[in-house]
Write an enzyme that holds these catalytic residues in place. Structure first.
Site: not given
Length: 337
Positions: A122, A159, A161, A246
């Site tokens: 991120h 991931d 996200h 995740d």
């Protein structure tokens, strides 16, 4: 597998109630103790010049000084302590080690996997966010391009996200392909199908936002029918996996239904893709916030390289995944079968 580790990474401690805490690495290491063929490796930390290769110099100075002053809440999610800057450099250094080890010939049972934290995908060029301070995969990719006989790097991000930072850093570039399968609408709210890169980098970004509830069959469909052909066409010299766990069905901060075996199946797909491309392969840890499923996920990646053959997805992909695939084919000119 070879796992890159650093005690410094455990010194970054945003608090026991923060989901991205040192227990993540400790849980992985405990689980790996029960598995055969695990080798641990230490690596030199990145230096600030490595960080500045993908991050703005003013940001690098700002975050270093922020940590030197004791840290605090950079934003509501992203918490630093005094040791965070050292940990971020160590984590980026481990990702650089992954690139170097893969390019030096570590593969099969010695395939490299960095267990660094804080995670990185991120972190944009000029800001920390989403638990991330330096973009580990981006630092490693740029390191490979700058210092090794590498012309193109592909980063595949599983991931849950979207890795907005990795995408943004390379969005206008034609030497790094960034691909992400992620939960639609989840933090940070980026990663739409229409985001395909710009300028010379048009076509080198691929995003598959899947609805909540997507599982193994949906991920495999998108990988097999969209990401694999696009990455093969890109013809990378190095493939890095931003390996977050995740999207697991039991992770507390997502609503996806990927199983532990599903991560094993994705690992076989990525390994086989790298082989077809003649590319070297390495893994960089990102998210995963259930200690059990995080450690199981890393463990099954290791087991695949130790000879495990996962069963593969049970059942067909959902209609929504087929729709995402059709839109990806339109956006990237992949054609249809």
């Amino acid at each position: 597998m070879k796992f890159g580790v650093s005690d410094v990474c455990e010194e970054h401690d945003p608090g026991v109630r923060h989901p991205e805490n040192p227990d993540r690495i400790r849980a992985i290491e405990r689980a790996l103790q029960k598995r055969h063929g695990v080798e641990y490796v230490t690596a030199d930390p990145a230096i600030e010049d490595d960080a500045r290769a993908v991050h703005d110099a003013d940001y690098v100075e700002e975050i270093r000084e922020f940590c030197a002053d004791g840290g605090g809440s950079w934003d509501p999610d992203t918490v630093a302590v005094e040791a965070t800057w050292r940990a971020a450099l160590a984590s980026a250094g481990l990702a650089m080690w992954v690139a170097d080890a893969a390019l030096d010939g570590d593969d099969g049972r010695t395939t490299p996997f960095s267990l660094g934290r804080p995670p990185g995908h991120h972190a944009v060029a000029d800001d920390a966010m989403g638990f991330c301070f330096l973009n580990n995969a981006a630092v490693a990719s740029q390191h490979a391009l700058d210092t090794r006989d590498v012309e193109r790097v592909a980063v595949f991000d599983w991931d849950v996200h979207h890795g907005n930072g990795t995408q943004d850093i390379f969005y206008g570039r034609d030497d790094v392909f960034y691909g992400s399968i992620h939960e639609d609408g989840l933090y940070p709210g980026t990663g739409e199908i229409e985001e395909i890169g710009e300028g010379g980098g048009e076509g080198t970004t691929m995003n598959a936002p899947l609805p909540a509830g997507a599982g193994d069959a949906d991920y495999c469909l998108l990988f097999d029918e969209a990401f694999a052909p696009a990455i093969e066409s890109f013809d990378p010299d190095l493939v890095l996996v931003s390996a977050g766990f995740d999207a697991h069905r039991h992770d507390p901060i997502s609503r996806m239904h990927v199983s532990t075996d599903g991560y094993g199946t994705l690992t076989t797909r990525v390994r086989d893709l790298a082989d077809r491309c003649g590319a070297d392969l390495g893994f960089v840890l990102e998210g995963g916030y259930s200690l059990d499923t995080l450690s199981e996920g890393v463990g099954i990646v290791h087991e695949v390289f130790d000879g495990l053959v996962p069963e593969g997805p049970d059942g067909d992909a959902m209609d929504d995944a087929e729709d995402v695939l059709a839109d990806l084919r339109d956006a990237h000119g992949l054609g249809s079968k």
